[in-house]
Design a protein around this motif. Structure first.
Motif, PDB file in Angstrom:
ATOM      1  N   LEU A 245       8.622 -69.801   4.202  1.00  0.00           N
ATOM      2  CA  LEU A 245       9.784 -69.031   3.505  1.00  0.00           C
ATOM      3  C   LEU A 245       9.362 -67.556   4.041  1.00  0.00           C
ATOM      4  O   LEU A 245      10.017 -66.604   3.288  1.00  0.00           O
ATOM      5  CB  LEU A 245       9.496 -68.908   2.015  1.00  0.00           C
ATOM      6  CG  LEU A 245       9.621 -70.143   1.314  1.00  0.00           C
ATOM      7  CD1 LEU A 245       9.438 -69.992  -0.266  1.00  0.00           C
ATOM      8  CD2 LEU A 245      11.143 -70.658   1.665  1.00  0.00           C
ATOM      9  N   ARG A 246       8.912 -67.420   5.293  1.00  0.00           N
ATOM     10  CA  ARG A 246       8.586 -65.928   5.842  1.00  0.00           C
ATOM     11  C   ARG A 246       7.924 -64.948   4.878  1.00  0.00           C
ATOM     12  O   ARG A 246       8.455 -63.806   4.594  1.00  0.00           O
ATOM     13  CB  ARG A 246      10.309 -65.361   6.159  1.00  0.00           C
ATOM     14  CG  ARG A 246      10.821 -66.323   7.095  1.00  0.00           C
ATOM     15  CD  ARG A 246      12.277 -65.291   7.571  1.00  0.00           C
ATOM     16  NE  ARG A 246      13.140 -65.215   6.429  1.00  0.00           N
ATOM     17  CZ  ARG A 246      13.708 -63.934   5.983  1.00  0.00           C
ATOM     18  NH1 ARG A 246      12.952 -62.965   6.534  1.00  0.00           N
ATOM     19  NH2 ARG A 246      14.460 -64.156   4.994  1.00  0.00           N
ATOM     20  N   THR A 247       6.925 -65.531   4.370  1.00  0.00           N
ATOM     21  CA  THR A 247       6.209 -64.713   3.344  1.00  0.00           C
ATOM     22  C   THR A 247       4.955 -64.155   4.142  1.00  0.00           C
ATOM     23  O   THR A 247       4.542 -64.764   5.121  1.00  0.00           O
ATOM     24  CB  THR A 247       5.692 -65.618   2.219  1.00  0.00           C
ATOM     25  OG1 THR A 247       4.987 -66.645   2.676  1.00  0.00           O
ATOM     26  CG2 THR A 247       6.758 -65.974   1.345  1.00  0.00           C
TER      27      THR A 247
ATOM     28  N   TYR B 159      12.096 -69.979  -6.059  1.00  0.00           N
ATOM     29  CA  TYR B 159      10.705 -70.475  -5.829  1.00  0.00           C
ATOM     30  C   TYR B 159       9.993 -70.686  -7.079  1.00  0.00           C
ATOM     31  O   TYR B 159       9.086 -71.709  -7.060  1.00  0.00           O
ATOM     32  CB  TYR B 159       9.915 -69.487  -5.205  1.00  0.00           C
ATOM     33  CG  TYR B 159       8.677 -69.882  -4.484  1.00  0.00           C
ATOM     34  CD1 TYR B 159       8.505 -70.653  -3.496  1.00  0.00           C
ATOM     35  CD2 TYR B 159       7.397 -69.773  -5.288  1.00  0.00           C
ATOM     36  CE1 TYR B 159       7.328 -71.531  -3.359  1.00  0.00           C
ATOM     37  CE2 TYR B 159       6.193 -70.239  -4.949  1.00  0.00           C
ATOM     38  CZ  TYR B 159       6.190 -71.214  -3.863  1.00  0.00           C
ATOM     39  OH  TYR B 159       5.055 -71.582  -3.498  1.00  0.00           O
TER      40      TYR B 159
ATOM     41  N   LYS C  46      15.524 -63.163  -0.963  1.00  0.00           N
ATOM     42  CA  LYS C  46      16.403 -64.437  -0.824  1.00  0.00           C
ATOM     43  C   LYS C  46      15.626 -65.421  -1.052  1.00  0.00           C
ATOM     44  O   LYS C  46      15.985 -66.503  -1.648  1.00  0.00           O
ATOM     45  CB  LYS C  46      16.763 -64.068   0.667  1.00  0.00           C
ATOM     46  CG  LYS C  46      17.821 -65.503   1.261  1.00  0.00           C
ATOM     47  CD  LYS C  46      18.239 -65.175   2.544  1.00  0.00           C
ATOM     48  CE  LYS C  46      18.974 -66.318   2.915  1.00  0.00           C
ATOM     49  NZ  LYS C  46      19.238 -66.522   4.639  1.00  0.00           N
ATOM     50  N   GLU C  47      14.300 -65.656  -0.660  1.00  0.00           N
ATOM     51  CA  GLU C  47      13.597 -66.837  -0.520  1.00  0.00           C
ATOM     52  C   GLU C  47      12.904 -66.968  -2.146  1.00  0.00           C
ATOM     53  O   GLU C  47      12.496 -68.060  -2.235  1.00  0.00           O
ATOM     54  CB  GLU C  47      12.343 -67.038   0.437  1.00  0.00           C
ATOM     55  CG  GLU C  47      12.940 -66.453   1.970  1.00  0.00           C
ATOM     56  CD  GLU C  47      13.786 -67.648   2.497  1.00  0.00           C
ATOM     57  OE1 GLU C  47      13.904 -68.719   1.864  1.00  0.00           O
ATOM     58  OE2 GLU C  47      14.319 -67.211   3.578  1.00  0.00           O
ATOM     59  N   SER C  48      12.796 -65.822  -2.504  1.00  0.00           N
ATOM     60  CA  SER C  48      12.305 -65.907  -4.064  1.00  0.00           C
ATOM     61  C   SER C  48      13.218 -66.593  -5.128  1.00  0.00           C
ATOM     62  O   SER C  48      12.659 -66.802  -6.257  1.00  0.00           O
ATOM     63  CB  SER C  48      11.614 -64.261  -4.411  1.00  0.00           C
ATOM     64  OG  SER C  48      11.354 -64.410  -5.797  1.00  0.00           O
TER      65      SER C  48
ATOM     66  N   GLU D 124      18.779 -63.823   9.464  1.00  0.00           N
ATOM     67  CA  GLU D 124      17.704 -64.021   8.334  1.00  0.00           C
ATOM     68  C   GLU D 124      18.398 -63.582   7.187  1.00  0.00           C
ATOM     69  O   GLU D 124      18.028 -64.152   5.883  1.00  0.00           O
ATOM     70  CB  GLU D 124      16.489 -63.569   8.767  1.00  0.00           C
ATOM     71  CG  GLU D 124      15.814 -64.223   9.924  1.00  0.00           C
ATOM     72  CD  GLU D 124      14.633 -63.344  10.336  1.00  0.00           C
ATOM     73  OE1 GLU D 124      13.382 -63.784  10.665  1.00  0.00           O
ATOM     74  OE2 GLU D 124      14.585 -61.872   9.911  1.00  0.00           O
TER      75      GLU D 124
END
Length: 654
Positions: A571-573, A599, A594-596, A627
């Motif tokens: 997730l690009r974390t 989650y 965006k990915e959060s 992205e």
């Protein structure tokens, strides 16, 4: 006549720590209500909205009042869910003291730390109340360790607690002349260390009298060098009277000065069907009476106070005036919005969280469009953080929100309060743009006459998080000051949409050249030229997309560490080193907003509901368009020069 003393306290905490139940018990012990209400049953005094009663959570700050030890205490019960941080922000500005409620079971949570940081920035004294000491599985010693680790080491404990995690816990208060010598040495030393006289007595083993110790504790608490910690169970009405006594004994009430100028904060706005806009005001200084004229920070005009209502217990009573340190509901401030100042403004502000999502709202019944507009406008007056944008041409309303829960609450409020069924779009993450490189922006707007505005800017990227800065190197002989003022006023509007459709930020803009005309120039000409110059520069120089990122904290049983780390990697974390304690790990890092979004659901699936996930805004960082996301330009783009000029001059046929 002697003015009565008032102390304004706010109950603040992470969601579900027990603030609203604590408020009920404070009112009950002070004799304001005959029996405490229940959050679960929707009968609590401060949860008045229908959605609050149904969901059992607070979404608006609510006020109540009581009297203890002959001192008036105004209580503001604040929401605990991070989605309603804006309510908490405004309430904090009205406080003399905060009661930070920490669950003895959940301990110090992510939003607890966020609130603590805000209290520190505003220099608000804090009493920490460790609640739910009756709950099975709670660990008071562990919570004290978390307070010292994540909040402050300067805590003072004046109570002993027995029978923890049972339905009959016992709290023994030692803050009295008979028992104070039995106080834990570390708590005693915490107070004494900040008082040179008492420290010398202590080191010389001389007698320290109770009164001088209390006076020192009072001074240290109000100056935020010491933070008293108390224990209790609001559910079982344990430790509540001790909390009330500590508030009245330790916290300073504001002093009254009849000659001081009026200064106050509007921390809440409500709408009354008969009275109209009602502003809840905390006065820092001065006195306000009915029929007085006062100024509000967002308007140059004075407003006449038509009615003042003071809360007594949990009901309102009309009064003639209120003064320094007190809180009242004021009518007549027709333009007031939550967060405005009355009279002299104070340089006090805080930002607990930043709305990172935007949604559009439409009515399910298109015939109710006008009513929906009016209703959402009213809600945005009460909560300016919604940052309402009404796109009339598209017949669309856009607001900013903190999270998904807020959508559900707003939907319920629109239905219950206004009778409107609203449809919300899926939330979109709010991206931003910044300049890709430095360069120049230039525009000659001299046709079709009458018009004349020539502007030249030097523009360059600013530091991340710096926002927008503007300066001028142009003399008034080239561009009159009133036209330069118009340029500066126009820049925020001109930066609302960049090449990718998002707000342009972190940019330095310097007006370095240009000219006006003594016959043809108008202020509006420079309002037209400025966006055209900047947009051409954005096209030629290029802009970079910025995405919001969050700091996350995850805690879960150690057995799930591998799966969780794997789920985060894709997730690009940014992932920090895990901290493992008692077969539970805590993991922190940075995750794109965006990915959060979903989650928490993923984590619940991975851990079978045993994982905890919390986030807080951490800023913006560069990302690629692939992205991130672009959004369509709203309205007429200044790059479409002819059409933009016609629209600005109101000459474009619809």
């Amino acid at each position: 006549m002697q003015k009565q003393q008032h102390i304004n306290i706010g109950l603040v905490a992470h969601v579900d720590a027990g603030k609203t139940t604590l408020t009920e018990m404070l009112l009950y012990n002070a004799g304001v209500i005959k029996s405490p209400g229940s959050v679960d049953k929707g009968t609590s005094q401060t949860d008045q909205l229908e959605v609050e009663k149904l969901r059992g959570i607070s979404v608006r700050s609510a006020s109540a009042a009581l009297k203890w030890n002959n001192i008036n205490i105004n209580i503001i019960d604040t929401p605990g869910h991070a989605d309603f941080s804006a309510e908490v922000e405004r309430a904090l500005l009205a406080l003399d003291c905060a009661i930070l409620v920490v669950s003895a079971y959940e301990g110090v949570q992510a939003h607890t730390e966020t609130i603590w940081t805000a209290l520190k920035q505003l220099r608000i004294p804090v009493i920490i109340f460790v609640n739910k000491i009756d709950r099975q599985g709670c660990d008071v010693s562990k919570v004290i360790g978390q307070i010292q680790k994540y909040l402050t080491k300067d805590i003072a404990i004046f109570q002993s607690v027995d029978n923890i995690a049972t339905n009959a816990p016992v709290v023994c208060d030692q803050l009295n002349e008979h028992d104070f010598r039995n106080i834990d040495d570390s708590s005693l030393e915490t107070v004494i260390n900040y008082n040179d006289i008492l420290l010398e007595k202590y080191l010389n083993e001389e007698k320290i009298y109770f009164n001088e110790f209390i006076e020192s504790l009072k001074q240290q608490t109000n100056s935020r060098t010491v933070f008293p910690v108390l224990f209790g169970s609001s559910k079982l009405n344990i430790g509540i009277r001790e909390l009330l006594t500590t508030i009245t004994d330790i916290i300073n009430a504001p002093s009254y000065d009849s000659n001081s100028d009026v200064s106050g904060i509007i921390f809440k706005v409500e709408h009354d069907s008969s009275l109209g806009r009602v502003a809840h005001v905390r006065l820092f200084s001065g006195e306000i009476s009915s029929r007085d004229e006062v100024f509000v920070s967002n308007s140059p005009d004075a407003y006449k106070i038509t009615q003042i209502r003071k809360i007594e217990g949990h009901k309102y009573k009309q009064v003639d005036s209120f003064s320094t340190g007190d809180v009242a509901a004021v009518c007549g401030l027709s333009s007031a919005i939550a967060g405005d100042y009355i009279g002299i403004s104070r340089d006090k502000s805080i930002n607990l969280n930043t709305p990172l999502l935007t949604v559009s709202i439409t009515p399910a019944n298109h015939n109710e469009y006008t009513r929906l507009v009016e209703s959402v406008q009213q809600l945005s007056i009460e909560d300016p953080a919604l940052d309402l944008k009404w796109l009339k041409d598209e017949r669309e309303l856009q607001i900013k929100i903190m999270g998904i829960i807020q959508i559900q609450i707003l939907k319920s409020v629109l239905l219950d309060r206004f009778g409107i069924e609203a449809v919300f779009s899926d939330p979109t993450v709010i991206y931003k743009e910044t300049l890709a490189d430095k360069g120049f922006a230039y525009e000659e707007y001299t046709m079709p006459k009458p018009c004349w505005a020539v502007v030249k800017f030097h523009i360059e990227p600013g530091k991340r998080g710096s926002g927008v800065s503007f300066s001028s190197q142009v003399g008034v002989n080239d561009i009159a000051q009133r036209y330069q003022n118009e340029v500066e006023r126009t820049i925020p509007k001109a930066l609302e949409q960049g090449m990718f459709g998002w707000e342009v930020t972190d940019i330095k803009i310097t007006l370095i050249g240009g000219e006006d005309h003594n016959v043809h120039s108008r202020a509006g000409d420079f309002a037209i030229a400025t966006p055209m110059a900047l947009m051409k520069a954005f096209r030629d120089i290029g802009t970079t997309l910025l995405e919001p990122v969050l700091k996350y904290t995850i805690s879960a049983p150690e057995e799930y560490l591998g799966k969780i780390a794997s789920s985060l990697t894709i997730l690009r974390t940014e992932i920090g080193n895990p901290i493992i304690e008692d077969e539970t790990f805590t993991l922190s890092g940075i995750i794109p907003a965006k990915e959060s979004l979903d989650y928490a659901t993923k984590l619940a699936s991975i851990t079978k509901g045993r994982g905890k996930y919390a986030t807080i805004f951490n800023g913006y960082r560069e990302c690629s368009v692939e992205e991130g996301a672009t959004t369509p330009f709203r309205g007429i783009n200044p790059l479409d020069r002819s059409k933009y000029i016609l629209k600005a001059r109101k000459a474009l046929s619809q």
